[in-house]
Design an enzyme around this catalytic site. Structure first.
Site, PDB file in Angstrom:
ATOM      1  N   GLU A  51       0.820  -1.208   0.000  1.00 20.66           N
ATOM      2  CA  GLU A  51       0.000   0.000   0.000  1.00 20.66           C
ATOM      3  C   GLU A  51       0.859   1.264   0.000  1.00 20.66           C
ATOM      4  O   GLU A  51       1.802   1.401   0.796  1.00 20.66           O
ATOM      5  CB  GLU A  51      -0.906  -0.023   1.237  1.00 20.66           C
ATOM      6  CG  GLU A  51      -1.892   1.127   1.316  1.00 20.66           C
ATOM      7  CD  GLU A  51      -2.847   0.975   2.500  1.00 20.66           C
ATOM      8  OE1 GLU A  51      -3.857   1.690   2.526  1.00 20.66           O
ATOM      9  OE2 GLU A  51      -2.572   0.146   3.400  1.00 20.66           O
ATOM     10  N   LYS A 120      -9.047   3.281  -3.050  1.00 22.64           N
ATOM     11  CA  LYS A 120      -9.469   2.635  -1.807  1.00 22.64           C
ATOM     12  C   LYS A 120     -10.855   3.129  -1.407  1.00 22.64           C
ATOM     13  O   LYS A 120     -11.108   4.335  -1.351  1.00 22.64           O
ATOM     14  CB  LYS A 120      -8.461   2.932  -0.700  1.00 22.64           C
ATOM     15  CG  LYS A 120      -8.621   2.120   0.572  1.00 22.64           C
ATOM     16  CD  LYS A 120      -7.433   2.383   1.504  1.00 22.64           C
ATOM     17  CE  LYS A 120      -7.492   1.560   2.764  1.00 22.64           C
ATOM     18  NZ  LYS A 120      -6.304   1.829   3.627  1.00 22.64           N
ATOM     19  N   CYS A 156      -6.101  -3.150   1.534  1.00 24.15           N
ATOM     20  CA  CYS A 156      -5.931  -3.198   2.991  1.00 24.15           C
ATOM     21  C   CYS A 156      -7.250  -3.253   3.764  1.00 24.15           C
ATOM     22  O   CYS A 156      -7.856  -4.307   3.892  1.00 24.15           O
ATOM     23  CB  CYS A 156      -5.069  -2.024   3.455  1.00 24.15           C
ATOM     24  SG  CYS A 156      -4.383  -2.251   5.126  1.00 24.15           S
TER      25      CYS A 156
END
Length: 559
Positions: A51, A120, A156
């Protein structure tokens, strides 16, 4: 991999578990290029980075600077051009300025260009995470068809909740889930990650790769320990913890979907070893990434400074560590011997700088003002502050970062002196309670973990571990004169800090109610000191600083 991109039968995915530096865009790009070249030599088809690798993670408010975002984009575009060579494609994280705002994104690079971008969706906003303040939520995207394989890319946090990102990707035709992560260490974290990943495997019916960053960033330590699960819930591979490495996984298309061939199964450290290695890695990266040539710390003959000295030597090498004994009239011969023995065992530089003259000078300067008052904590604190001033002078003269050595038990109840023993740039044991300090010290005497630069054998003299702890600021002083025994104190503190338990519930564990009320009061009272303390490695689920943000002005007491 098959040259027929419509029906490939094999896929080689390289997991880049590496250590970027926040803000070092050029350095991170150079590292990414080296990693891709290594992956190409090993025949990889695709390289999965972690990430926000381009910017380093977490970049915090750096992403509010347009010039920073522009530099990150230029790096990604430049890296994309490399993929025109026909070698492996790339999945890499970077912060992106979009039409709707700033995004925590992953770019897919292949054929010389950026072929896809994934933003994200779920931004964590708890504990050490503060992404909602600087990033804008993206929208759920479908899988990307990478050379004939439909790859789902949850980022994530998106696998840590019930938003259904993985299920949506599966319904949209994803065949494999590749998850770039910036998941910090705390004790027992890997088991939590396994549970999180397995839940998504079960719900999506897809194999999943969890690629995690490694390295220290301020107080956070990213421990790596990347892994993969097949769709049948079997562990396909497990990479090492606290180590940067590249591992190429081999996947085959089966009648029931893609399967990772059995691979690397690294040993994962537990207990004291994991905590010690986390402290060492966090300390090493803080010193090296911030450009300090060496460090200095006060070596008192006590266990806290001894463990810090061992961690410093193990992380940096003995030649980069200077220890200083700063004795006063209350310093025992035993402490003088223990400090010297510890420095000799570690092989680091050792100096003795008596503080009698500066302390007596302060007392003389204040004699008229203090006339008629009783001697007490003020005079004790002058000793600590004289030591702190001398250590800072050594720091200024030689460019050494001062290591501060207070443990979590002391920091919790304010058993530390501002502008004295709290002076320093970093504290490797800040998130370790006193009994954990003892446990790690005893463990290190019997073990030499991977990557240490210090010696084997007993590096912390047994007498330091066995004697009663004392600040030695007055005759015959011990810590237990003013604090409960450390096993009881640590349990009370862990209940109040990590557990956020009520006084009533803490007392129910067998603790005296008067003692619990007193410790709770000291905990709140010391908040102003902790706000001024040096950063230190996060080891527990709730450290002071990023995780626990209590007000300084606070009259609440649990009565």
């Amino acid at each position: 991999m098959s040259t027929d991109h419509t029906i490939p039968q094999t896929l080689r995915i390289a997991i880049a578990q590496h250590n970027p530096t926040v803000g070092d865009i050029a350095g991170n790009l150079a590292k990414a290029r080296e990693i891709r070249a290594d992956a190409a030599r090993q025949g990889a088809d695709l390289v999965l980075f972690t990430e926000l690798f381009v910017s380093g993670y977490p970049p915090e408010d750096l992403v509010c600077k347009p010039s920073f975002l522009a530099a990150c984009l230029r790096a990604v575009e430049s890296f994309a051009e490399d993929t025109a060579d026909g070698g492996p494609g790339v999945l890499i994280g970077f912060p992106r300025q979009g039409d709707a705002g700033r995004h925590n994104s992953v770019a897919v690079l292949d054929g010389g260009r950026i072929v896809a971008v994934r933003d994200k969706v779920d931004l964590p906003n708890y504990g050490e995470f503060d992404e909602k303040r600087v990033f804008t939520e993206g929208t759920i995207s479908g899988p990307y068809n990478f050379r004939g394989v439909r790859i789902g890319i949850p980022i994530c946090e998106e696998i840590w909740n019930d938003l259904g990102v993985c299920e949506t990707l599966a319904e949209a035709g994803a065949e494999i889930l590749l998850v770039p992560n910036g998941s910090p260490y705390y004790r027992g974290k890997l088991d939590v990650r396994y549970q999180v990943a397995l839940k998504q495997v079960i719900e999506s019916g897809l194999p999943l790769v969890f690629a995690n960053q490694v390295g220290g960033q301020d107080e956070l330590v990213f421990d790596g320990a990347s892994f993969g699960f097949n769709a049948d819930r079997s562990l396909a591979f497990q990479m090492g913890q606290f180590e940067a490495e590249l591992y190429v996984t081999e996947w085959s298309r089966r009648a029931d979907g893609w399967r990772c061939e059995p691979g690397l199964m690294s040993r994962i450290p537990e207990g004291e070893e994991a905590d010690y290695r986390a402290c060492m890695l966090g300390f090493r990266d803080y010193v090296n990434k911030n450009g300090f040539r060496n460090v200095v710390l006060g070596l008192s003959g006590g266990i806290d400074s001894a463990l810090c000295a061992a961690l410093a030597v193990d992380a940096l090498g003995a030649e980069r560590v200077r220890t200083v004994m700063l004795p006063y009239r209350y310093t025992s011969d035993e402490s003088l011997k223990d400090a010297e023995d510890c420095a000799n065992a570690l092989g680091c530089h050792y100096d003795v700088v008596p503080i009698s003259e500066p302390v007596e000078g302060f007392l003389s300067a204040l004699a008229d003002l203090f006339e008629g008052t009783d001697e007490g904590i003020t005079e004790e604190n002058l000793q600590s502050r004289a030591r702190g001033t001398i250590l800072m002078a050594i720091s200024n003269k030689f460019g050494s970062m001062v290591v501060t050595t207070g443990n979590k038990s002391e920091m919790s109840v304010g058993y530390a002196t501002l502008y004295g023993d709290m002076n320093g740039g970093f504290n490797p044991i800040k998130d370790l309670y006193k009994m954990q300090v003892y446990a790690l010290s005893a463990w290190r005497n019997k073990h030499v973990p991977p990557g240490v630069l210090g010696p084997s054998g007993e590096v912390i003299p047994h007498n330091i571990i066995s004697k009663a702890p004392s600040a030695e600021l007055r005759p015959n002083q011990t810590d237990q004169d003013s604090l409960p025994p450390y096993p009881a104190l640590d349990d009370i503190l862990e209940c109040l800090v990590e557990g956020e338990m009520s006084v009533e519930d803490v007392v129910a564990r067998g603790h005296d109610i008067v003692t619990v009320h007193r410790i709770e009061h000291l905990l709140y009272l010391a908040e102003y000191k902790r706000r001024q303390s040096a950063p230190g490695v996060k080891i527990t689920k709730k450290n002071f600083g990023r995780d626990r943000r209590y007000p300084i002005t606070n009259r609440f007491r649990d009565r």
